[in-house]
Write an enzyme that holds these catalytic residues in place. Structure first.
Site, PDB file in Angstrom:
ATOM      1  N   SER A   1       0.764  -0.952  -0.488  1.00  0.00           N
ATOM      2  CA  SER A   1       0.346   0.145  -0.228  1.00  0.00           C
ATOM      3  C   SER A   1       0.605   1.229   0.156  1.00  0.00           C
ATOM      4  O   SER A   1       0.176   2.393  -0.207  1.00  0.00           O
ATOM      5  CB  SER A   1      -1.124   0.465   0.968  1.00  0.00           C
ATOM      6  OG  SER A   1       0.164   0.233   2.109  1.00  0.00           O
TER       7      SER A   1
ATOM      8  N   HIS B   1      -2.884  -3.372  -6.032  1.00  0.00           N
ATOM      9  CA  HIS B   1      -3.187  -2.694  -3.949  1.00  0.00           C
ATOM     10  C   HIS B   1      -4.944  -2.907  -3.940  1.00  0.00           C
ATOM     11  O   HIS B   1      -5.606  -2.365  -4.428  1.00  0.00           O
ATOM     12  CB  HIS B   1      -3.215  -1.242  -4.286  1.00  0.00           C
ATOM     13  CG  HIS B   1      -2.785  -0.617  -2.457  1.00  0.00           C
ATOM     14  ND1 HIS B   1      -3.757   0.624  -2.700  1.00  0.00           N
ATOM     15  CD2 HIS B   1      -3.285  -0.664  -1.878  1.00  0.00           C
ATOM     16  CE1 HIS B   1      -4.272   1.063  -0.828  1.00  0.00           C
ATOM     17  NE2 HIS B   1      -3.682  -0.310  -0.480  1.00  0.00           N
TER      18      HIS B   1
ATOM     19  N   GLU C   1      -6.072  -0.757  -7.056  1.00  0.00           N
ATOM     20  CA  GLU C   1      -5.475   0.209  -8.045  1.00  0.00           C
ATOM     21  C   GLU C   1      -3.930  -0.610  -8.723  1.00  0.00           C
ATOM     22  O   GLU C   1      -3.794  -1.381  -7.485  1.00  0.00           O
ATOM     23  CB  GLU C   1      -3.979   1.509  -6.504  1.00  0.00           C
ATOM     24  CG  GLU C   1      -5.352   1.801  -6.061  1.00  0.00           C
ATOM     25  CD  GLU C   1      -4.024   2.716  -4.900  1.00  0.00           C
ATOM     26  OE1 GLU C   1      -4.855   3.912  -5.471  1.00  0.00           O
ATOM     27  OE2 GLU C   1      -4.043   2.439  -4.301  1.00  0.00           O
TER      28      GLU C   1
ATOM     29  N   ASN D   1      -3.802   6.832  -1.464  1.00  0.00           N
ATOM     30  CA  ASN D   1      -3.053   7.296   0.171  1.00  0.00           C
ATOM     31  C   ASN D   1      -2.194   8.662  -0.095  1.00  0.00           C
ATOM     32  O   ASN D   1      -2.148   9.316   1.467  1.00  0.00           O
ATOM     33  CB  ASN D   1      -2.478   6.410   0.054  1.00  0.00           C
ATOM     34  CG  ASN D   1      -2.646   5.011   1.269  1.00  0.00           C
ATOM     35  OD1 ASN D   1      -2.958   4.944   2.475  1.00  0.00           O
ATOM     36  ND2 ASN D   1      -2.349   3.870   0.770  1.00  0.00           N
TER      37      ASN D   1
END
Length: 521
Positions: free
Chosen positions: A104, A125, A137, A175
């Site tokens: 991540s 991800h 992702e 993120n």
């Protein structure tokens, strides 16, 4: 296919794949973790009424050779551990197999350093919990082949998830773009903008599922901090620097719900939400005479909403005609586009209207204390904060400044309450809370597009599905206006440092029907 790591993510990925028809080998060396993985898979499969467990074989170690076309590493976020597992996967799988990491926050290329056939290496991800979260992702390195990306996308589609494609950069899309939601919230709290409970309430009022502080408590303050530190260490971007406030809580083992205390205390459970929806007026108020000065969406929205609750509401588009305002007017809202300073308009209104006429000024683009100091009757001025449309903002920020008397704050609550909006009192600080926070999220999304991390459409899709944001940030930026956000962030940069200045491409969001290449120009 093969999944290495039987924790929450690995077991979840294995179940999702098996439910879609894949035969899965789940590798977990720890016997207790194996048992937990098996129990979790059985329980979740029962809720799905799925026979997926029959297609999952849980093993202690990775075989020397395995005939699979996809391998996913899902072990804890430690670079050396992931590298070791990846090397084992590469040796066990045939050279044409797709090799994926579920990292991540780490670099896919660093995890796969030295692995042969780098064209087959990608990031996949998944989000926690994999069974519920729709987003995946797909991360490509500089050597990932188009065929590998196509195979990865086909896999994601088969397991009924939604794929977005991102470059191998710190935080990828979600993120990275989500950092300001947490960081700006903590900075606003440290600046004394409002108490934590009110900041969370404002965020929920703008459409976020959870406020930033209650969300950090749910995620784990230590987990959230680790992600922020990883992204900051790998980017060196000052605006993404973690805060000592968060580090102090981690040092004191105040990690959120899992430790019983974080930004809130647990038990007796989650924080009490003070989301008391205002009840719109059922009869039109004939006592107030309201004029809205301005043009564009915000002015029109205010005009429509106030017009439904008050009998006497007018709109004046041309600010040069302020002298024509009826002197019986009791309330004036200045609602320009927010792209420029409005102090001169407020000064003209102050000179033209009787002292008892209340003036509401857009506090996202004007410092209320500074503006009040230039007026003959500063006590008549109140600052309000509406990002774009009241259709998408249930709580309005009202500035509680030294120059604003209590009866003005009560009037603001009454006026906005009559059109179905709650209010939150905030200090007179650049960008208030929603302006600085949403503006910074949009700015980070624009930076991600400019840096070639992902397309505008994928950024929007990722943030809606991966974080449940009410809008994709690029679309949200267009709704608010790039110039308006730019001005908010310019003020924030003056107050807190150049690191928070707007990206030059923000203004492109104001170009109607902007295309990807225009945003990236």
């Amino acid at each position: 296919m093969i999944v290495v790591g039987g924790g929450t993510m690995g077991a979840g990925i294995a179940l999702v794949a098996a439910h879609a028809g894949y035969d899965v080998d789940l590798i977990e060396p720890d016997a207790n973790a194996q048992a937990r993985a098996g129990d979790r898979i059985a329980k979740d499969a029962a809720r799905l009424n799925s026979d997926a467990p029959s297609r999952i074989a849980i093993s202690e170690r990775l075989p020397g050779q395995i005939d699979a076309l996809l391998g996913i590493e899902a072990v804890p976020e430690r670079l050396e551990l992931k590298r070791a597992v990846f090397a084992q996967l590469a040796n066990a799988l045939p050279p044409q197999a797709l090799l994926a990491t579920n990292t991540s926050s780490l670099s896919v290329a660093e995890i796969a350093e030295g692995i042969t056939h780098p064209e087959r290496i990608i990031g996949l991800h998944f989000f926690n919990p994999p069974l519920a979260m729709k987003l995946v992702e797909i991360i490509h390195t500089g050597e990932t082949s188009d065929d590998a990306l196509a195979e990865a996308r086909a896999f994601v589609e088969r397991i009924e998830k939604t794929a977005v494609t991102a470059a191998d950069t710190p935080g990828f899309i979600v993120n990275r773009v989500a950092r300001p939601y947490y960081l700006q919230a903590m900075r606003a709290y440290e600046a004394g903008v409002a108490p934590i409970e009110d900041l969370d309430r404002l965020a929920r009022g703008a459409g976020f599922r959870m406020g930033p502080f209650e969300l950090m408590d749910l995620i784990g303050i230590d987990v959230n901090l680790a992600t922020s530190e990883s992204i900051y260490e790998r980017t060196g971007v000052d605006r993404l620097e973690p805060l000592d406030l968060q580090r102090a809580l981690v040092a004191q083992n105040q990690l959120g719900r899992k430790s019983g205390r974080g930004f809130y205390s647990y038990p007796p459970g989650p924080p009490q939400r003070a989301d008391n929806a205002a009840t719109p007026a059922t009869e039109k108020n004939a006592d107030e005479r309201i004029v809205i000065v301005g043009w564009g969406g915000a002015a029109e929205n205010l005009f429509d909403r106030l017009g439904a609750a008050f009998a006497h509401v007018e709109r004046l588009e041309n600010e040069d005609d302020v002298d024509s305002i009826d002197l019986r007017t009791t309330i004036v809202f200045d609602a320009g586009s927010g792209a420029s300073d409005r102090a001169h308009v407020i000064e003209v209104l102050d000179r033209a209207l009787p002292p008892e006429t209340v003036i509401f000024a857009d506090a996202y683009v004007n410092g209320i204390e500074a503006m009040a100091s230039r007026l003959r009757h500063p006590e008549r001025l109140a600052g309000y904060g509406i990002l774009s449309s009241l259709e998408h903002q249930r709580v309005v920020e009202i500035v509680d400044s030294d120059s604003t008397p209590d009866d003005m704050l009560e009037l603001a609550q009454e006026i906005f309450g009559s059109i179905g909006c709650d209010v939150a009192l905030v200090a007179d600080h650049a960008g208030l809370f929603l302006g600085r926070t949403v503006g910074s999220i949009v700015n980070e999304a624009v930076c991600a597009v400019e840096e070639g991390i992902a397309s505008p459409d994928d950024v929007d899709l990722a943030m809606r599905l991966g974080t449940n944001y009410p809008w994709g940030p690029i679309s949200w930026g267009r709704e608010i206006g790039g110039a308006r956000i730019g001005r908010i962030l310019q003020q924030l940069a003056r107050a807190e440092g150049a690191a928070f200045a707007p990206h030059r491409a923000l203004w492109v969001l104001d170009v109607e029907d902007s295309q990807d290449e225009e945003i990236s120009s």
